[in-house]
Design a protein around this motif. Structure first.
Motif, PDB file in Angstrom:
ATOM      1  N   HIS A 688      36.274 141.966 -40.468  1.00 19.13           N
ATOM      2  CA  HIS A 688      35.473 140.934 -41.120  1.00 19.13           C
ATOM      3  C   HIS A 688      34.093 141.461 -41.523  1.00 19.13           C
ATOM      4  O   HIS A 688      33.334 140.734 -42.150  1.00 19.13           O
ATOM      5  CB  HIS A 688      35.299 139.740 -40.169  1.00 19.13           C
ATOM      6  CG  HIS A 688      36.614 139.118 -39.784  1.00 19.13           C
ATOM      7  ND1 HIS A 688      37.373 138.364 -40.656  1.00 19.13           N
ATOM      8  CD2 HIS A 688      37.302 139.166 -38.614  1.00 19.13           C
ATOM      9  CE1 HIS A 688      38.475 137.940 -40.032  1.00 19.13           C
ATOM     10  NE2 HIS A 688      38.455 138.413 -38.797  1.00 19.13           N
ATOM     11  N   ASP A 689      33.774 142.674 -41.136  1.00 19.96           N
ATOM     12  CA  ASP A 689      32.468 143.212 -41.481  1.00 19.96           C
ATOM     13  C   ASP A 689      32.438 143.649 -42.940  1.00 19.96           C
ATOM     14  O   ASP A 689      33.465 143.744 -43.622  1.00 19.96           O
ATOM     15  CB  ASP A 689      32.121 144.404 -40.591  1.00 19.96           C
ATOM     16  CG  ASP A 689      31.845 143.969 -39.159  1.00 19.96           C
ATOM     17  OD1 ASP A 689      31.946 144.821 -38.277  1.00 19.96           O
ATOM     18  OD2 ASP A 689      31.547 142.771 -38.950  1.00 19.96           O
ATOM     19  N   VAL A 690      31.218 143.953 -43.406  1.00 12.63           N
ATOM     20  CA  VAL A 690      31.051 144.482 -44.760  1.00 12.63           C
ATOM     21  C   VAL A 690      31.686 145.861 -44.828  1.00 12.63           C
ATOM     22  O   VAL A 690      31.724 146.611 -43.844  1.00 12.63           O
ATOM     23  CB  VAL A 690      29.548 144.546 -45.105  1.00 12.63           C
ATOM     24  CG1 VAL A 690      29.346 145.104 -46.500  1.00 12.63           C
ATOM     25  CG2 VAL A 690      28.921 143.171 -44.987  1.00 12.63           C
ATOM     26  N   SER A 691      32.190 146.202 -45.987  1.00 10.32           N
ATOM     27  CA  SER A 691      32.809 147.511 -46.190  1.00 10.32           C
ATOM     28  C   SER A 691      31.839 148.628 -45.798  1.00 10.32           C
ATOM     29  O   SER A 691      30.657 148.590 -46.120  1.00 10.32           O
ATOM     30  CB  SER A 691      33.213 147.661 -47.655  1.00 10.32           C
ATOM     31  OG  SER A 691      33.503 149.001 -47.968  1.00 10.32           O
ATOM     32  N   ALA A 692      32.372 149.636 -45.095  1.00 12.91           N
ATOM     33  CA  ALA A 692      31.532 150.755 -44.669  1.00 12.91           C
ATOM     34  C   ALA A 692      30.988 151.520 -45.867  1.00 12.91           C
ATOM     35  O   ALA A 692      29.849 151.987 -45.853  1.00 12.91           O
ATOM     36  CB  ALA A 692      32.335 151.680 -43.757  1.00 12.91           C
ATOM     37  N   ALA A 693      31.782 151.649 -46.918  1.00 10.20           N
ATOM     38  CA  ALA A 693      31.330 152.352 -48.120  1.00 10.20           C
ATOM     39  C   ALA A 693      30.198 151.597 -48.800  1.00 10.20           C
ATOM     40  O   ALA A 693      29.212 152.187 -49.254  1.00 10.20           O
ATOM     41  CB  ALA A 693      32.497 152.551 -49.087  1.00 10.20           C
ATOM     42  N   VAL A 694      30.321 150.265 -48.880  1.00 13.46           N
ATOM     43  CA  VAL A 694      29.272 149.464 -49.519  1.00 13.46           C
ATOM     44  C   VAL A 694      28.010 149.460 -48.664  1.00 13.46           C
ATOM     45  O   VAL A 694      26.887 149.560 -49.175  1.00 13.46           O
ATOM     46  CB  VAL A 694      29.793 148.028 -49.751  1.00 13.46           C
ATOM     47  CG1 VAL A 694      28.691 147.150 -50.332  1.00 13.46           C
ATOM     48  CG2 VAL A 694      30.998 148.039 -50.676  1.00 13.46           C
ATOM     49  N   ARG A 695      28.174 149.337 -47.337  1.00 17.80           N
ATOM     50  CA  ARG A 695      27.009 149.351 -46.461  1.00 17.80           C
ATOM     51  C   ARG A 695      26.285 150.697 -46.523  1.00 17.80           C
ATOM     52  O   ARG A 695      25.059 150.765 -46.429  1.00 17.80           O
ATOM     53  CB  ARG A 695      27.449 149.041 -45.027  1.00 17.80           C
ATOM     54  CG  ARG A 695      26.280 148.934 -44.060  1.00 17.80           C
ATOM     55  CD  ARG A 695      26.694 148.397 -42.696  1.00 17.80           C
ATOM     56  NE  ARG A 695      27.712 149.211 -42.074  1.00 17.80           N
ATOM     57  CZ  ARG A 695      28.987 148.850 -41.919  1.00 17.80           C
ATOM     58  NH1 ARG A 695      29.396 147.669 -42.360  1.00 17.80           N
ATOM     59  NH2 ARG A 695      29.861 149.644 -41.336  1.00 17.80           N
ATOM     60  N   ASP A 696      27.036 151.765 -46.711  1.00 21.35           N
ATOM     61  CA  ASP A 696      26.423 153.082 -46.811  1.00 21.35           C
ATOM     62  C   ASP A 696      25.543 153.187 -48.054  1.00 21.35           C
ATOM     63  O   ASP A 696      24.509 153.849 -48.032  1.00 21.35           O
ATOM     64  CB  ASP A 696      27.518 154.149 -46.855  1.00 21.35           C
ATOM     65  CG  ASP A 696      26.947 155.544 -46.951  1.00 21.35           C
ATOM     66  OD1 ASP A 696      26.309 155.988 -45.981  1.00 21.35           O
ATOM     67  OD2 ASP A 696      27.129 156.182 -48.010  1.00 21.35           O
ATOM     68  N   VAL A 697      25.914 152.497 -49.118  1.00 19.65           N
ATOM     69  CA  VAL A 697      25.086 152.510 -50.331  1.00 19.65           C
ATOM     70  C   VAL A 697      23.765 151.804 -50.083  1.00 19.65           C
ATOM     71  O   VAL A 697      22.697 152.247 -50.513  1.00 19.65           O
ATOM     72  CB  VAL A 697      25.853 151.854 -51.503  1.00 19.65           C
ATOM     73  CG1 VAL A 697      24.944 151.694 -52.710  1.00 19.65           C
ATOM     74  CG2 VAL A 697      27.070 152.682 -51.861  1.00 19.65           C
ATOM     75  N   SER A 698      23.814 150.691 -49.346  1.00 17.75           N
ATOM     76  CA  SER A 698      22.585 149.914 -49.132  1.00 17.75           C
ATOM     77  C   SER A 698      21.633 150.593 -48.155  1.00 17.75           C
ATOM     78  O   SER A 698      20.436 150.337 -48.183  1.00 17.75           O
ATOM     79  CB  SER A 698      22.942 148.517 -48.619  1.00 17.75           C
ATOM     80  OG  SER A 698      23.591 148.601 -47.364  1.00 17.75           O
ATOM     81  N   GLU A 699      22.156 151.438 -47.282  1.00 20.87           N
ATOM     82  CA  GLU A 699      21.312 152.037 -46.260  1.00 20.87           C
ATOM     83  C   GLU A 699      21.090 153.525 -46.476  1.00 20.87           C
ATOM     84  O   GLU A 699      20.445 154.172 -45.661  1.00 20.87           O
ATOM     85  CB  GLU A 699      21.962 151.828 -44.876  1.00 20.87           C
ATOM     86  CG  GLU A 699      22.151 150.372 -44.504  1.00 20.87           C
ATOM     87  CD  GLU A 699      22.928 150.222 -43.217  1.00 20.87           C
ATOM     88  OE1 GLU A 699      23.378 151.257 -42.673  1.00 20.87           O
ATOM     89  OE2 GLU A 699      23.082 149.080 -42.747  1.00 20.87           O
TER      90      GLU A 699
END
Length: 864
Positions: A688-699
């Motif tokens: 249910h968490d945000v995609s790891a790939a998408v979160r990596d872009v934001s951080e």
């Protein structure tokens, strides 16, 4: 009965002559055994007077103290007497005399006696506490006196007969092991009607808890804090009961478990008892020690208020306390404060500070906040904060200037906690105006070096400025737009810029407090100007000049430990909120060299600072002038901005564990930019968490660098090496690789559930892998071209080296020929002959220069 008389007479006979070393003042073990036998003999019950006589004889012979090896028999005798004392009060005097001797240090014959009889001593001291069950006031008082003397007095009585007293630390250790302090606490319930005995017992507990952690824990195990607090406000004309109870509670707090003490005191009965005692002392106590005791009780109540669930509201304590909090700033018709008189001495000053402190502690309770609203606490605090309140009112006694200054600072400290919780009252009191006036008053002072008074006021005007800015920060953080607008309408932006300008160029004021003030001011400007173009215009060129000076901060100061790292981050945040998005301020920033300063910081700052700096540069790249400055920039070692960004990219991938070969080429085409941290995050996160790939872009710092290159362009960047081009090829396809990661995540989650999309997902993955493969081929071609260029450069270098060696050989041959001609005439004749023949064959006459040969000077060697 008659048979016991000779036995009794034998006890008082002189010592036998067969003893080689008589001890005139120490009782023999055999005598004590016979005394004990006499006391236990059922036939001797009618010889009470003789038994008492024998016991008195024992008391007389042991005036120096009891031997350690005799203690067991002595306390057996004490227990027998204790059993008879209720029916025969004559034994009470003997008991008291024996206990009085126990107050003396026990005597040892050998140094090892202390260790040998440790268990006996512990048991005997424990039994002494159990004697408190006997309902005789004089006996209980004697037990208390004995315990005090045994624990505190150190009487060394070395004598010629070889006896020496037990050490004080040994006696204290035995008393702690005996648990007598716990027994004494439990005996408090037996003394409801014996006030003198209770006072003596409290004195004993006070001494036992003064410095011993073990005794305090034993007392707390017996619920000492709760039992003592229950009865501390009982009637006692001398006031000693309240004083000693308070001292014991303080000892338990200092030496025992603070959490356990406050937990025991958090009951309604204890709070009511403390409240009654505090109010009694506040309204009726006029002596110095009574005012001190009142303050001690207020501290205890403050500690209880920190305990979650303490019924301070239910007990009525906060309601009774509120009028005293606002006194003497506000007039009140409350009967509690109508006749209250303050002396404005140090004790009253300490009480006022404690009252301000308890506001902060109670502010976590919504019911307490409501009582504060009804009691107009906010108005009282603002009256303390107002700059004009520092003057002493004419015709009335008031706080001194020193006291007023410290109260003003503590009121500001209290406001920083209370104001965000009571914003309506804050606005009603026009607190913004008051604080800005105080801020202006601080800026009008020529120096911040004045020394204030007390804990809060260290630093004079600088301390006032510090707490004033802190209050503004707390209320601005409350997300209340009318309050922020009110601050901007009153010129807060200009005043905050004035504070920042005041600190610039003053290295003598550079300390932790000054850095905190500047950081808070930058934060305030960020919050006020964020998302509002008009406020950014008010920030204007003056603000840009201030920011440029702060961005000129030496990056080495970030590691100084004073707080320059927070100052630098606050400066970057202020630039983001106050400059970016307003064309006029952006142009002023670029014209003032702000882009160059940001790039210099990017080149020198630690890794944690790179993400916000690249984010700011990315926002600034929306301005074409900023892009032009960025492309023209040249830093240390003539590094350009693209080279710097590519170097940061490589260093970031190394830190994140991205798979690369030694030349920086993609090693895994299926996972071209996936980091080790991203794998750990994806494995630990739920579905249910945000995609790891998408979160990596934001951080991720790499996303900012990719976006900056999108503004700069990927073609026509001069000065890049082959290594830079290899890295740039990855950055160029960064977004495609991220799409590949998202598709892989979709594949791992949705492919088993949706078989019809399997072919589509496979085709997308194949395209993505083909893109990664093409990038790797491009990288390899770049490296191949670089290798060919290196080979060509190597060949050219070797050609130059060969040519140089050839020239050296020709020069050496010419020199040898010349030397031979000048040193050997036959060689010279042969040389001329050959030249004449050559010239004749060529129909050319040789010139004089040719006959002279090469120059005499030795040719210079050719340097590689």
């Amino acid at each position: 009965m008659l048979s016991s008389a000779p036995h009794a007479r034998a006890l008082i006979h002189r010592p036998a002559l067969r003893e080689s070393k008589p001890r005139p003042e120490a009782v023999r073990v055999t005598d004590l055994s016979r005394v004990l036998q006499l006391l236990r003999d059922p036939l001797s019950s009618s010889l009470k007077e003789r038994q008492i006589f024998i016991l008195k004889k024992v008391v007389k012979q042991c005036q120096r103290g009891f031997l350690l090896r005799d203690l067991a028999d002595i306390f057996k005798i004490l227990n027998v007497c204790a059993e008879r004392v209720c029916d025969h009060p004559e034994y009470a005097r003997v008991l008291c005399d024996l206990l009085q001797i126990c107050s003396l240090p026990f005597l040892k014959e050998k140094a090892s006696d202390e260790r040998s009889f440790a268990a006996v001593v512990t048991d005997c001291v424990s039994q002494m506490g159990y004697l408190m069950r006997i309902p005789l006031p004089e006996l209980r008082q004697q037990i208390c006196s004995t315990v005090i003397a045994f624990y505190s007095h150190d009487k060394h009585q070395h004598s010629s007969d070889g006896l020496s007293p037990a050490r004080l630390d040994y006696r204290a250790l035995m008393l702690e092991r005996s648990g007598v302090s716990e027994t004494l606490v439990m005996s408090l319930a037996l003394m409801e009607e014996q006030l003198p005995v209770k006072l003596c017992l409290l004195q004993t507990l006070q001494i036992l808890s003064r410095s011993s952690e073990v005794n305090c824990n034993l007392m707390l195990r017996a619920q000492a804090a709760q039992k003592i607090c229950f009865h501390m406000s009982e009637g006692d004309p001398s006031g000693e009961l309240l004083f000693r109870s308070s001292e014991i509670l303080w000892n338990l707090l200092e030496n025992g478990s603070r959490q356990e003490v406050t937990s025991q005191l958090s009951s309604s009965d204890c709070i009511a008892s403390l409240k009654d005692a505090f109010l009694h002392l506040l309204l009726n106590g006029f002596r110095h020690h009574e005012r001190q005791l009142r303050n001690d009780l207020l501290v205890l109540l403050s500690l209880i208020a920190e305990t979650p669930g303490a019924p301070l509201i239910e007990s009525g304590f906060v309601k009774h306390l509120t009028p005293f909090i606002t006194f003497p700033e506000l007039k009140s018709h409350n009967p509690l404060v109508r006749n209250l008189k303050l002396t404005f001495k140090q004790e009253d000053f300490e009480m006022k500070k404690l009252l301000l402190n308890i506001i902060v502690v109670l502010s976590r309770d919504l019911a307490a906040l409501q009582l504060f609203r009804e009691g107009r606490v906010m108005l009282a605090l603002m009256l303390l904060v107002k700059p004009s309140s520092s003057a002493v009112r004419s015709g009335r006694r008031s706080w001194t200037c020193r006291q007023q200054e410290e109260l003003q600072l503590q009121a500001l400290s209290t406001l920083s906690t209370l104001a965000p919780l009571m914003l309506d009252e804050y606005i009603t009191c026009q607190a913004n105006t008051c604080l800005l006036l105080l801020l202006d008053c601080c800026l009008q002072d020529d120096s911040f070096s004045g020394q204030g008074h007390g804990f809060h006021s260290r630093g004079g005007k600088k301390a006032q400025l510090r707490y004033c800015v802190r209050v503004l920060r707390s209320v601005v953080s409350a997300q209340h737009e009318p309050l922020r607008q009110d601050l901007c309408d009153q010129g807060a932006i200009g005043q905050l810029l004035g504070v920042l300008r005041r600190f610039l160029g003053r290295p003598e004021d550079e300390d932790a407090v000054a850095l905190e003030i500047q950081t808070d001011c930058l934060f305030l400007l960020s919050v006020l100007c964020e998302g509002d173009v008009h406020r950014k215009e008010l920030f204007g060129r003056d603000g840009v000049e201030v920011l440029i000076q702060y961005l000129s901060l030496d990056a080495a100061l970030v590691f100084s430990g004073l707080g320059h790292n927070k100052l630098l981050l606050s400066t970057v945040d202020c630039f983001w909120s106050c400059v970016v998005g307003c064309f006029g301020t952006e142009d002023a920033f670029v014209a003032g060299g702000g882009v160059d300063l940001l790039l210099q910081l990017l080149q020198r700052s630690p890794r944690r600072m790179l993400t916000p700096l690249t984010a700011v540069l990315l926002e600034l790249c929306e301005n074409p002038q900023a892009v032009a400055h960025l492309l023209r920039w040249s830093g240390e070692r003539d590094a350009s901005a693209p080279q710097l960004l590519l170097h940061i990219w490589r260093r970031e991938e190394e830190q994140m564990g991205v798979s690369r070969d030694p030349h920086g080429v993609i090693a895994d085409v299926k996972r071209p930019i996936v980091s080790r941290h991203q794998d750990e995050s994806s494995s630990s996160s739920s579905s249910h968490d945000v995609s790891a790939a998408v979160r990596d872009v934001s951080e991720n710092l790499r996303a900012n660098i990719y976006c900056i290159f999108c503004k700069l362009g990927f073609e026509g960047l001069s000065g890049l090496s082959a290594e830079d081009h290899v890295t740039l090829s990855i950055i160029h396809r960064y977004l495609d690789f991220k799409v590949c990661e998202v598709v892989q995540e979709v594949w791992s989650e949705a492919a088993p559930a949706v078989p019809s999309d399997e072919a589509a997902l496979k085709s997308v993955l194949q395209v993505s892998e083909a893109a990664a493969e093409s990038v790797r081929s491009l990288q390899q071609s770049i490296l191949g071209r670089r290798q060919q260029e290196e080979l060509q450069e190597e060949r050219r270098l070797y050609s130059e080296i060969r040519f140089t060696h050839k020239q050296r050989e020709i020069a050496a041959d010419a020199w040898r020929s010349y030397v031979a001609r000048t040193s050997n005439y036959s060689v010279l004749k042969e040389f001329r002959r050959l030249r004449e023949e050559r010239s004749t064959g060529e129909h050319d006459t040789p010139s004089d220069a040719e006959t002279q040969g090469p120059p005499i000077d030795k040719p210079e060697p050719v340097t590689l």
